[in-house]
Enzyme design. Structure first.
Site, PDB file in Angstrom:
ATOM      1  N   HIS A 170       0.812  -1.225   0.000  1.00  0.00           N
ATOM      2  CA  HIS A 170       0.000   0.000   0.000  1.00  0.00           C
ATOM      3  C   HIS A 170       0.847   1.278   0.000  1.00  0.00           C
ATOM      4  O   HIS A 170       0.317   2.365  -0.149  1.00  0.00           O
ATOM      5  CB  HIS A 170      -1.060  -0.025   1.110  1.00  0.00           C
ATOM      6  CG  HIS A 170      -0.601   0.356   2.474  1.00  0.00           C
ATOM      7  ND1 HIS A 170      -0.302  -0.561   3.454  1.00  0.00           N
ATOM      8  CD2 HIS A 170      -0.397   1.560   3.038  1.00  0.00           C
ATOM      9  CE1 HIS A 170       0.059   0.064   4.548  1.00  0.00           C
ATOM     10  NE2 HIS A 170       0.013   1.353   4.326  1.00  0.00           N
ATOM     11  N   ASP A 198       0.182  -7.458   1.671  1.00  0.00           N
ATOM     12  CA  ASP A 198       0.591  -6.059   1.786  1.00  0.00           C
ATOM     13  C   ASP A 198       2.119  -5.897   1.821  1.00  0.00           C
ATOM     14  O   ASP A 198       2.651  -5.159   2.643  1.00  0.00           O
ATOM     15  CB  ASP A 198      -0.042  -5.410   3.028  1.00  0.00           C
ATOM     16  CG  ASP A 198       0.064  -3.892   2.992  1.00  0.00           C
ATOM     17  OD1 ASP A 198       0.325  -3.336   1.910  1.00  0.00           O
ATOM     18  OD2 ASP A 198      -0.101  -3.264   4.061  1.00  0.00           O
ATOM     19  N   LEU A 258       6.879 -11.294  -9.562  1.00  0.00           N
ATOM     20  CA  LEU A 258       5.506 -11.795  -9.615  1.00  0.00           C
ATOM     21  C   LEU A 258       4.555 -10.899  -8.832  1.00  0.00           C
ATOM     22  O   LEU A 258       4.955 -10.201  -7.904  1.00  0.00           O
ATOM     23  CB  LEU A 258       5.441 -13.199  -9.021  1.00  0.00           C
ATOM     24  CG  LEU A 258       6.201 -14.297  -9.777  1.00  0.00           C
ATOM     25  CD1 LEU A 258       6.276 -15.551  -8.933  1.00  0.00           C
ATOM     26  CD2 LEU A 258       5.523 -14.584 -11.109  1.00  0.00           C
ATOM     27  N   GLY A 279       2.986   6.960   7.632  1.00  0.00           N
ATOM     28  CA  GLY A 279       4.342   7.246   7.136  1.00  0.00           C
ATOM     29  C   GLY A 279       5.324   6.182   7.584  1.00  0.00           C
ATOM     30  O   GLY A 279       6.355   5.958   6.974  1.00  0.00           O
ATOM     31  N   ASN A 280       5.014   5.481   8.696  1.00  0.00           N
ATOM     32  CA  ASN A 280       5.825   4.349   9.138  1.00  0.00           C
ATOM     33  C   ASN A 280       5.591   3.112   8.265  1.00  0.00           C
ATOM     34  O   ASN A 280       6.354   2.153   8.325  1.00  0.00           O
ATOM     35  CB  ASN A 280       5.493   3.951  10.580  1.00  0.00           C
ATOM     36  CG  ASN A 280       6.351   4.643  11.607  1.00  0.00           C
ATOM     37  OD1 ASN A 280       5.911   5.571  12.259  1.00  0.00           O
ATOM     38  ND2 ASN A 280       7.580   4.191  11.731  1.00  0.00           N
ATOM     39  N   SER A 281       4.534   3.144   7.507  1.00  0.00           N
ATOM     40  CA  SER A 281       4.155   1.995   6.689  1.00  0.00           C
ATOM     41  C   SER A 281       5.309   1.486   5.860  1.00  0.00           C
ATOM     42  O   SER A 281       5.971   2.258   5.173  1.00  0.00           O
ATOM     43  CB  SER A 281       3.043   2.392   5.733  1.00  0.00           C
ATOM     44  OG  SER A 281       1.819   2.167   6.331  1.00  0.00           O
TER      45      SER A 281
END
Lengths: 361, 609
Positions: free
Chosen positions: B71, B102, B237, B185-187
């Site tokens: 994401h 994710d 992939l 923002g840590n994502s």
């Protein structure tokens, strides 16, 4: 000499032990504590699931037969209350007793269970209170992350303050009024109420309260009711003090009598201040008249004084002033800060019983 | 007496000093600082080209491969830009994605070819325990304009957590729950253990009423799950997650304990072909005991589609272990198979942490178009259906085939092959003489392929591309599931390589379970597991999966099938020996479904040019 050597050696050993101890404490994982505490807690599933009210919660086992201390909240309002133990067993449960003033309830597993790991509440309450700066761990099933044998969530933090949680109707409604632990861990999440605050050894300090937001500052508050907590309740038309341990003991014994609808909040008392007419939405509480010989008159309050603070709390309107005053009973002392011309003056009122209204002949 | 006083004095003097500045605390603080200094250079601040949006990542190899959330790169498009704490903004390209999990793998491009990047090592997230300390790093609120990450420190609140997907994507299974503060923002950023090993990728939190900031409940995708997908991701992939093809629910018995039972089963699933049925009790899955629906989902969720894992079940009094092929999730999602717990659905839907402004749409929702490839990374990007970046698939495929060719170059031996030897058929129990011929028969101007198998004078013959052929013929001999077809394809891979197939793609990594060569059955299926690199090929009606050893790219075996969701003919190759300077297997075992067809001893190869 021989003895000196021995003492010297053992003193050395003591020092060594201390040093190792602090190293271990500094960055030691809390896994063993977490495993131990988790066994004494249960996941609760009951009413809710709408309007932001979770249908799940947390409870603390307080007897080996499956008595559970939890928050007296909406999830208990069901005939289908379910309990999941740490090992995956699950049972129906029912509410045995509630005490709204403590915001606690006692729930019991509706099956024959035995030898459950639990907290000895009397023992926990006999310990001195924890102090600000003390480390804590918070355990709960917040957000229903765990079901069945999955362990509770653990968070770490410190006690930020031990102070009074004061509810004010309409401004900042709190389900419990009294001294609580405020913690810096974000512990009071959905479903956390009824969880445990423990020290780093896993000893029970308090019961996590509800989600609570201060609508004035728009901040969320994280608090726990200490196991030593006591409150004044009205029962059999008398005021009695009840503490958590007594509540649990009597609830387990089946003899607990719940407090009557709290008279304290709405009773109000006689002060003898007549304010200006409450004409607009936020009318400032200006004193229009002071009734002679009333507590206000005795305190030296005068017409045209503007009431600013009641016991340190800002009374920005007549409405708020009245809300605040409703919570004081006869005989209590209230400090009013008023603006008189250009000065701020403090006066102290001793509130009295409402004068008997004489029947009009 | 003097010495006693001296000792006491030391003790007394030492105690207050310890209380104020405990040496242990100072030591662990300096250790922590040292660990942070060591790992910090590998933390990446990710942005869309030209700024706006973004998140965090972490470099995991010296050639610049970095992990982040799907994401995070979904809105940046295939060529994001990445800042490292050295202050330099690097160009990057998305390599592989795992939408359900994710996760995304990106590659940072070195400003000069061959320049090495700082990187972190992968830990073992199965060793993480509730109550452990952890360090998160990242770019919360996109604070760091110089790309220096923010460091937060906290406790592991839970392990093996399950978090419901947002729609079909972003399902967090077997994840790590932390009170270590993570914010938008840590994502995509790293979660470390106290040794500085990467144990997870931070990606979402439970927020509920408190807005999209840390509420003390964050989740990291476990690194062990990511390891299962890393081969897929490196191969460019768009990886799919697994489903079992059966519905597993908790049934409660009188004693308060649950039993995990199969309550629905898809006919076309492998689990049905392996003999499972309604009401069988699931005991363990992929080697882990299953006692709740969350457990089951946790185990299932960490595997890619197509993997085979052991499954143990009980029917009445008997326990049985089978090896199950997992189905996919994305394309073949089956309605009505939403697994249901007896509990109400969760109200607080945990949400992914987006980068900072602008608020990112969830994949599949909204039509916020991601930018196309731009900048230097665009040269390393090739769009293709079913792939995140086909450029990297070709790269991996060609590397694999080049390494495989080192065991023997058969490109000049494309003529007829014959193989003589012995076979021990399962049904016969005795050894028979056998001969396999793979021929090209000239027929006037055209030619046709022909495969022959003789076992004790008993002949089988297959012309793989005969017009109007009954597909059953392609599966001859019947109990082998298609050994003749398999031999035809084996010859084709060895002699023609890439040119021999309509499609030939790298398929990431998969476990492979060669049968024991000593004839004994090991106690557990898991003992047979070897991790392999996979090539998927299509030629005519034949779908083939080729398994190569991770260490030296030797061909361990292959599986041939005509369509998805049917048992393939499994061929296991071993005991490689040189034949005229090329390595060829002497031992070939053939399996089909639950049965063992036979073991071949290939004594003599005749390879014509």
């Amino acid at each position: 000499m021989d003895m000196h050597k021995r003492i010297a050696r053992s003193a050395g050993a003591l020092l060594w032990v201390l040093t190792i101890g602090t190293i271990a404490l500094a960055q030691q994982p809390f896994t063993p504590v977490a495993v131990d505490v988790n066994k004494r807690l249960v996941k609760l599933f009951g009413a809710g699931g709408f309007k932001g009210l979770p249908s799940y919660g947390t409870g603390i086992l307080v007897s080996e037969k499956g008595d559970i201390l939890t928050c007296n909240n909406h999830i208990l309002s069901t005939s289908d209350l379910r309990v999941h133990l740490y090992d995956g067993r699950f049972y129906q449960a029912r509410v045995i007793a509630r005490e709204p003033e403590l915001d606690l309830a006692l729930v019991r597993i509706d099956s024959d269970v035995d030898f459950l790991p639990h907290y000895d509440l009397a023992k926990a309450a006999a310990q001195p209170l924890a102090e600000p700066g003390d480390w804590i761990l918070a355990f709960s099933n917040q957000f229903k992350i765990a079901t069945r044998d999955e362990p509770m969530s653990v968070q770490r933090g410190v006690i930020a303050a031990y102070a009074e949680l004061r509810g004010r109707r309409g401004i900042f409604e709190a389900p419990f009024s009294g001294e609580v632990y405020f913690v810096d861990a974000i512990a009071n999440n959905p479903g956390a109420a009824g969880g445990a605050i423990v020290n780093r050894r896993g000893e029970l300090l308090g019961i996590i309260g509800r989600e609570l937001k201060n609508t004035l500052s728009d901040t969320w508050i994280n608090y726990a009711v200490p196991v030593q907590a006591k409150v004044e309740i009205q029962r059999d038309e008398k005021l009695t003090t009840i503490d958590v341990v007594t509540f649990v003991k009597e609830a387990i014994a089946g003899s607990y009598k719940q407090s009557e609808k709290r008279a304290k909040i709405d009773r109000g008392a006689y002060h003898g201040i007549i304010l200006v007419p409450n004409a607009v939405a936020v009318t400032p509480p200006y004193v229009e008249e002071v009734i002679p010989d009333s507590p206000a008159a005795k305190a030296g309050l005068r017409p045209d004084d503007l009431i600013v603070y009641v016991d340190g709390e800002l009374a920005s309107s007549i409405k708020i002033f009245r809300e605040i005053m409703k919570q004081y009973g006869p005989g209590t002392d209230v400090k009013l800060d008023v603006q008189r011309a250009t000065r701020l003056v403090s006066v102290k009122l001793r509130l009295a019983e409402q004068p008997k209204v004489k029947a009009v002949p | 007496m003097k010495s006693l006083f001296a000792v006491l004095f030391v003790a007394v003097a030492a105690v207050p000093a310890t209380a104020q500045n405990p040496p242990g605390v100072l030591k662990s603080e300096s250790d922590r600082v040292a660990v942070i200094e060591r790992i910090k250079p590998a933390v990446v601040a990710i942005f869309a080209r030209g700024g706006g949006g973004g998140g965090t990542g972490v470099v995991i190899s010296d050639d610049g491969y970095a992990l982040t959330n799907f994401h995070v790169v979904n809105p940046t498009g295939p060529t994001p830009q990445c800042g490292l704490p050295d202050g330099i903004l690097y160009d990057a390209v998305v390599v592989g994605i795992d939408k359900v999990g994710d996760v995304a793998l990106i590659k940072l491009l070195p400003p000069k070819a061959g320049r090495k990047f700082p990187y972190v090592v992968l830990g073992d997230s199965d060793l993480v325990r509730e109550g452990d300390w952890s360090i998160a790093m990242g770019n919360p609120f996109l604070l760091a304009t110089d790309f220096t990450p923010t460091v937060t420190f906290g406790l592991v609140s839970g392990v093996h957590r399950y978090q419901y997907p947002a729609g079909l994507f972003l399902e967090y299974t077997d994840c790590i729950q932390i009170d270590t503060s993570i914010n938008p923002g840590n994502s995509g950023g790293p979660l470390f253990n106290m040794k500085g090993e990467l144990i997870g990728i931070n990606g979402r939190g439970s927020f509920d009423k408190r807005g999209r900031v840390n509420s003390g409940v964050g989740y990291a995708i476990s690194i062990n799950q990511i390891k299962n997908f890393l081969g897929h991701l490196r191969a460019g992939l768009a990886a799919d997650h697994a489903s079992l093809g059966a519905l597993v629910t908790t049934q409660t018995d009188a004693g308060g304990l649950g039993r995990m039972a199969i309550t629905q089963i898809l006919e076309e699933s492998d689990v049905a072909r392996r003999g499972l049925d309604y009401d069988d009790e699931l005991i363990s899955f992929a080697g882990r005991p299953i006692s709740s629906v969350n457990h089951y989902r946790n185990v299932l969720g960490i595997y890619p589609r197509g993997w085979r894992v052991p499954l143990e079940y009980r029917r009445e009094r008997t326990k049985k272990e089978v090896l199950v092929r997992l189905m996919g999730m994305q394309k073949k999602e089956f309605p009505g198979m939403q697994i249901d717990d007896s509990l109400p659905k969760p109200e607080p839907q945990p949400r992914p942490m987006p980068g900072d402004k602008p608020r990112l749409p969830l994949p599949g929702k909204g039509k916020g178009k991601a930018p196309g490839p731009k900048g230097p990374g665009a040269k390393l990007f090739e769009a293709k259906e079913g792939f995140a970046n086909y450029y990297f698939n070709r790269l991996e495929r060609d590397r694999l085939l080049a390494a495989f060719a080192k065991h023997g170059d058969f490109s000049g031996m494309a003529g007829d092959w014959s193989i003589d030897g012995f076979v021990r058929l399962k049904k016969l129990r005795t050894e028979s003489k056998t001969r396999i011929d793979i021929l090209e028969v000239k027929d006037g101007k055209s030619s046709r392929s022909l495969v022959k198998l003789n076992i004790d004078q008993f002949p089988y013959e297959l012309e793989p591309f005969k017009q109007n052929q009954d597909p059953v013929a392609l599966k001859m001999p019947e109990t082998s599931g298609g050994l003749l077809s398999a031999m035809y394809l084996y010859h084709r891979l060895l002699t023609q390589g890439v040119k021999g197939f309509t499609e030939i793609n790298h398929g990431g990594h998969e476990p492979f379970y060669p049968p024991p060569t000593d004839g004994k059955t090991p106690a557990r299926v898991a003992a047979r597991r070897v991790d392999a690199e996979v090539l998927n090929t299509r030629h005519g009606p034949f779908l083939t999966k080729w398994f190569f050893a991770l260490t030296d790219q030797k061909l361990l075996g292959f599986e041939v099938r005509l369509q998805d969701n049917e048992d393939p003919c499994e061929v296991y190759l071993a005991d490689y020996r040189p034949v005229e300077g090329r390595l060829l297997p002497r031992r070939m075992q053939v399996m089909y479904g639950d049965g063992h067809y036979g073991t071949f001893s290939l004594e003599r190869f005749n390879l014509a040019k």
